[in-house]
Write an enzyme that holds these catalytic residues in place. Structure first.
Site, PDB file in Angstrom:
ATOM      1  N   HIS A   1       0.762  -1.292  -0.063  1.00 34.30           N
ATOM      2  CA  HIS A   1       0.065   0.244  -0.163  1.00 34.30           C
ATOM      3  C   HIS A   1       1.046   1.141  -0.092  1.00 34.30           C
ATOM      4  O   HIS A   1       2.109   1.108   0.114  1.00 34.30           O
ATOM      5  CB  HIS A   1      -0.848  -0.170   1.180  1.00 34.30           C
ATOM      6  CG  HIS A   1      -0.282   0.154   2.457  1.00 34.30           C
ATOM      7  ND1 HIS A   1       0.448  -0.794   3.025  1.00 34.30           N
ATOM      8  CD2 HIS A   1      -0.446   1.150   3.370  1.00 34.30           C
ATOM      9  CE1 HIS A   1       0.646  -0.468   4.085  1.00 34.30           C
ATOM     10  NE2 HIS A   1       0.339   0.756   4.459  1.00 34.30           N
TER      11      HIS A   1
ATOM     12  N   HIS B   1       4.854  -4.589  10.735  1.00 30.27           N
ATOM     13  CA  HIS B   1       4.859  -3.866  12.204  1.00 30.27           C
ATOM     14  C   HIS B   1       5.285  -4.541  13.279  1.00 30.27           C
ATOM     15  O   HIS B   1       4.358  -5.724  13.722  1.00 30.27           O
ATOM     16  CB  HIS B   1       4.085  -2.565  12.601  1.00 30.27           C
ATOM     17  CG  HIS B   1       3.769  -1.446  11.656  1.00 30.27           C
ATOM     18  ND1 HIS B   1       4.695  -0.565  11.960  1.00 30.27           N
ATOM     19  CD2 HIS B   1       3.211  -1.139  10.659  1.00 30.27           C
ATOM     20  CE1 HIS B   1       4.531   0.475  10.890  1.00 30.27           C
ATOM     21  NE2 HIS B   1       3.742   0.093  10.042  1.00 30.27           N
TER      22      HIS B   1
ATOM     23  N   HIS C   1      -7.465  -0.481   5.563  1.00 30.11           N
ATOM     24  CA  HIS C   1      -6.365   0.530   5.929  1.00 30.11           C
ATOM     25  C   HIS C   1      -6.081   1.370   4.889  1.00 30.11           C
ATOM     26  O   HIS C   1      -5.981   2.729   5.447  1.00 30.11           O
ATOM     27  CB  HIS C   1      -5.247  -0.458   6.378  1.00 30.11           C
ATOM     28  CG  HIS C   1      -3.947   0.288   6.868  1.00 30.11           C
ATOM     29  ND1 HIS C   1      -3.737   0.998   8.149  1.00 30.11           N
ATOM     30  CD2 HIS C   1      -2.875   0.620   6.104  1.00 30.11           C
ATOM     31  CE1 HIS C   1      -2.649   1.502   8.142  1.00 30.11           C
ATOM     32  NE2 HIS C   1      -1.960   1.524   7.022  1.00 30.11           N
TER      33      HIS C   1
ATOM     34  N   ASP D   1      -0.178  -3.410   6.479  1.00 31.54           N
ATOM     35  CA  ASP D   1      -0.779  -3.037   7.470  1.00 31.54           C
ATOM     36  C   ASP D   1      -2.274  -3.472   7.776  1.00 31.54           C
ATOM     37  O   ASP D   1      -3.011  -2.891   8.240  1.00 31.54           O
ATOM     38  CB  ASP D   1      -0.656  -1.610   7.669  1.00 31.54           C
ATOM     39  CG  ASP D   1       0.830  -0.915   7.875  1.00 31.54           C
ATOM     40  OD1 ASP D   1       1.575  -2.082   8.151  1.00 31.54           O
ATOM     41  OD2 ASP D   1       0.741   0.346   7.710  1.00 31.54           O
TER      42      ASP D   1
ATOM     43  N   ASP E   1       6.086   4.779   4.828  1.00 26.38           N
ATOM     44  CA  ASP E   1       6.701   3.976   5.594  1.00 26.38           C
ATOM     45  C   ASP E   1       6.875   2.378   4.925  1.00 26.38           C
ATOM     46  O   ASP E   1       7.580   1.527   5.408  1.00 26.38           O
ATOM     47  CB  ASP E   1       6.605   3.832   7.116  1.00 26.38           C
ATOM     48  CG  ASP E   1       5.145   3.257   7.246  1.00 26.38           C
ATOM     49  OD1 ASP E   1       4.082   3.667   6.558  1.00 26.38           O
ATOM     50  OD2 ASP E   1       4.998   2.309   8.355  1.00 26.38           O
ATOM     51  N   HIS E   2       6.149   2.408   3.849  1.00 24.26           N
ATOM     52  CA  HIS E   2       6.225   1.219   2.882  1.00 24.26           C
ATOM     53  C   HIS E   2       6.876   1.603   1.624  1.00 24.26           C
ATOM     54  O   HIS E   2       7.240   0.370   0.996  1.00 24.26           O
ATOM     55  CB  HIS E   2       4.810   0.750   2.892  1.00 24.26           C
ATOM     56  CG  HIS E   2       4.266   0.318   4.342  1.00 24.26           C
ATOM     57  ND1 HIS E   2       4.019  -0.759   4.561  1.00 24.26           N
ATOM     58  CD2 HIS E   2       3.961   1.067   5.290  1.00 24.26           C
ATOM     59  CE1 HIS E   2       3.435  -1.165   5.788  1.00 24.26           C
ATOM     60  NE2 HIS E   2       3.488   0.285   6.216  1.00 24.26           N
TER      61      HIS E   2
ATOM     62  N   HIS F   1       1.575   3.910   1.911  1.00 21.28           N
ATOM     63  CA  HIS F   1       2.128   4.852   3.083  1.00 21.28           C
ATOM     64  C   HIS F   1       3.638   5.006   2.986  1.00 21.28           C
ATOM     65  O   HIS F   1       4.301   3.973   2.761  1.00 21.28           O
ATOM     66  CB  HIS F   1       1.594   4.271   4.326  1.00 21.28           C
ATOM     67  CG  HIS F   1       0.135   4.443   4.521  1.00 21.28           C
ATOM     68  ND1 HIS F   1      -0.553   3.472   5.369  1.00 21.28           N
ATOM     69  CD2 HIS F   1      -0.687   5.439   4.217  1.00 21.28           C
ATOM     70  CE1 HIS F   1      -2.017   4.200   5.592  1.00 21.28           C
ATOM     71  NE2 HIS F   1      -1.937   5.195   4.655  1.00 21.28           N
TER      72      HIS F   1
END
Ligand SMILES: [Zn+2]
Length: 266
Positions: free
Chosen positions: A60, A177, A118, A139, A64-65, A62
């Site tokens: 996805h 995570h 998410h 996530d 941090d990905h 975001h």
């Protein structure tokens, strides 16, 4: 490149940021990285293990990905697999539900699941290669919990998690995570009569004390301890009602939504 794995496939955890895991799937020679939020730790792991990057897989949009994707592409000419509907410009091979890929260099066969909630375009990858019963779910499903509802509806996230919960019980869950212990404390508060949660907390806490990840878990373990897969349990509804977060005659979907809201402030 051959489509069948000629060498044993393994998954390596690359810790990043506060609590992210970037997953490096490799066979001792080639490697694919899942959700590289940062490039430097991936580059370091590739160098340390003498691996050549052959693919990037994204779940996805975001940061941090995907944050490490530009720097990785500057150093490696590799395809970027990712969701068709999550607005990621770097994706070169866009994927949606039920599509299948073979990861270049590894011969790892993956099937794609749409798991909105998410984010709206979020996808997960399920391995179809023998001896590698892996789920990469970003996530969406976490150890003992699930991702926040940033874009989708409670019904979408509930349905996405149910699809993951229906995978074979021995499927190893590689989420993005290390939230497991905090999630399990919430699980215990909403289902105090479930002894599997206390047993799992003891096991996962021991792993953390040894400096080990709690991830991967398994679908069996999630189905027995994760309240977001167990929201239909009578005790969970009772706890929600007792906390004033659910009407006594509410539908299961309301219980799921109330759990997700409660967890945000737990
Ligand atoms: Zn995210």
């Amino acid at each position: 490149m051959p489509n069948l794995p000629s060498r044993a496939l393994r998954v390596l955890a690359i810790p990043a940021f506060e609590n992210n895991y970037l997953w490096l799937v490799h066979d001792g020679v080639h490697a694919a990285v899942v959700d590289p939020g940062a490039a430097a730790p991936v580059q370091a792991a590739l160098a340390q293990h003498h691996l050549t990057l052959t693919a990037i897989l994204l779940t996805h949009h975001h940061p941090d990905h995907i944050g490490g994707v530009p720097a990785l592409l500057a150093a490696h000419h590799v395809p970027v697999f990712g969701p068709r509907h999550d607005g990621i410009a770097a994706v070169t091979l866009a994927l949606g539900d039920a599509e299948r890929i073979t990861v270049p260099g590894l011969g790892l066969a993956l099937r794609v699941l749409d798991v909105p909630g998410h984010t709206l375009g979020h996808i997960a990858y399920v391995s179809e290669t023998a001896g590698a019963p892996w789920l990469f779910c970003g996530d969406t499903l976490f150890g003992g919990g699930c991702g926040r509802l940033f874009e989708g509806t409670p019904a979408q996230l509930r349905d996405s998690l149910a699809r993951l919960g229906a995978l074979p019980g021995d499927t190893e869950v590689y989420c993005a995570h290390e939230y497991t212990l905090a999630n399990l404390r919430f699980a215990q508060a909403v289902e105090p009569g479930n002894p599997a949660i206390g047993r799992r907390i003891a096991l996962e806490a021991a792993k953390r004390e040894r400096g080990q990840p709690t991830i991967p878990s398994t679908i069996d373990l999630e189905n027995s301890t994760n309240p977001f897969l167990r929201y239909r349990e009578a005790e969970i509804a009772e706890q929600l009602v007792k906390a004033g977060r659910l009407a006594p005659d509410a539908e299961p979907l309301q219980a799921f939504a109330a759990l997700r809201t409660w967890k945000n402030s737990f």
